[in-house]
Scaffold this active site. Structure first.
Site, PDB file in Angstrom:
ATOM      1  N   ALA A 183       0.821  -1.211   0.000  1.00 46.49           N
ATOM      2  CA  ALA A 183       0.000   0.000   0.000  1.00 46.49           C
ATOM      3  C   ALA A 183       0.856   1.263   0.000  1.00 46.49           C
ATOM      4  CB  ALA A 183      -0.933  -0.015   1.206  1.00 46.49           C
ATOM      5  N   LYS A 233       0.001 -17.282  -0.135  1.00 47.09           N
ATOM      6  CA  LYS A 233       1.279 -16.551  -0.099  1.00 47.09           C
ATOM      7  C   LYS A 233       1.492 -15.873   1.246  1.00 47.09           C
ATOM      8  CE  LYS A 233      -0.298 -12.128  -0.542  1.00 47.09           C
ATOM      9  NZ  LYS A 233       0.156 -10.869   0.112  1.00 47.09           N
ATOM     10  N   ASN A 290       3.079 -10.013   7.102  1.00 49.57           N
ATOM     11  CA  ASN A 290       3.155 -11.447   7.370  1.00 49.57           C
ATOM     12  C   ASN A 290       4.603 -11.897   7.566  1.00 49.57           C
ATOM     13  OD1 ASN A 290       0.251 -12.470   7.012  1.00 49.57           O
ATOM     14  ND2 ASN A 290       0.554 -11.163   5.229  1.00 49.57           N
TER      15      ASN A 290
END
Length: 332
Positions: free
Chosen positions: A141, A192, A257
């Protein structure tokens, strides 16, 4: 074109800023206080601090008003909520009788309780709606908010949805590709994130670049096995929404993550890590769903299993890695 973006997290905010350069764009946030801050400063200090938003971008806390904006002829509705909020938002559209003609969603993951993919959740709430799809690809982002180059894919069975999405997003530094493999794109986007936790653990333990490359490559094999079994096409997983998104999320320092994995390797608890992040880490939310779906279809996903063992079973990160290394040799 009129565009309504529903969800003012980092990703929704960044894309709303991009859209507002060319289109009449309205960004909906659930919290009136956040809308007030956005309107006053044209900056989302909570989720995307330091990124200036176009003066033309407008903000709204009333969902009905935001949906009205998306009901204009040829308008587009962009749903930027996490998977956990997807069903409630589409149900609200249905109950209000304000369902936009063209809808795309951005979330990546599986619904925790039902283990459904996002498109299945949408179909359950709006069974008659057809012009919808998922916009996905390797993207942070913050970089999008800064106007840096990015390539995304709109996957939809509807040509009208694909055309509207390209018309809205394909300008400036953003390139949009089109496809119709919704299942493949959604599986890639979900898996992913889990694999990025694994590479974060390996990096946090100092296991080196060889280990990272092995995890990405074998992780891609896990993603492909699951995706093809669920109805996706094999070639999707070597494209932007598969391998591309995996490489970015597994190696980029902006990846939430991957950060979870690095911090787990440093000995921090999951609760502490998530509390400090202040953002959603979808890999944590959907890891168990991914593993449950794999087991239901008798699909071997050892890396995903190792991540779940660390996240939820109290297995030490180094022990999980050791267990992977002890697996019997097999044909690639």
């Amino acid at each position: 074109m009129k565009v309504a973006v529903l969800g003012a997290g980092a990703w929704g905010t960044a894309l709303a800023g991009h859209l507002a350069v060319r289109h009449d764009t309205l960004l909906w946030a659930r919290e009136p206080a956040l809308v007030a801050d956005l309107s006053a400063s044209h900056e989302n200090a909570r989720y995307l601090a330091g990124v200036a938003l176009p003066a033309s971008l407008r903000y709204e806390a009333d969902l009905a008003a935001a949906l009205d904006h998306a009901l204009a002829d040829n308008a587009l509705c962009v749903v930027a909520t996490p998977v956990a909020g997807l069903r409630g938002l589409f149900r609200a559209m249905r109950d209000a009788g304000k369902v936009p003609a063209h809808v795309v969603w951005l979330c990546k993951g599986f619904e925790a309780d039902s283990q459904l993919m996002p498109h299945q959740v949408v179909a359950a709430e709006l069974p008659e709606h057809k012009s919808n799809g998922v916009l996905s690809g390797p993207s942070f982002a913050r970089e999008v908010g800064q106007g840096l180059p990015v390539a995304l894919t709109i996957a939809s069975a509807s040509a009208a949805c694909r055309e509207r999405t390209v018309a809205a997003f394909h300008h400036g530094a953003m390139r949009i590709y089109t496809g119709d493999d919704v299942v493949g794109v959604e599986v890639g986007g979900a898996v992913k994130n889990v694999l990025a936790i694994a590479t974060g653990i390996a990096d946090g333990l100092g296991l080196g670049l060889n280990a990272r490359a092995a995890l990405i490559t074998r992780g891609l094999a896990e993603m492909s096995r699951l995706g093809v079994t669920l109805g996706g096409r094999a070639e999707t997983f070597t494209g932007l929404t598969g391998l591309g998104d995996l490489i970015l999320t597994a190696t980029g320092d902006l990846s939430r993550n991957r950060t979870v994995g690095v911090q787990l390797a440093a000995g921090r608890t999951l609760d502490d890590i998530l509390g400090a992040l202040g953002h959603v880490a979808e890999g944590v939310r959907c890891a168990q769903a991914v593993l449950a779906i794999a087991r239901a279809h008798a699909i071997e996903m050892p890396i995903t299993q190792a991540v779940c063992a660390v996240l939820f079973d109290g297995v030490a990160p180094r022990d999980a890695v050791s267990a992977l290394l002890r697996r019997d040799s097999k044909a690639e």
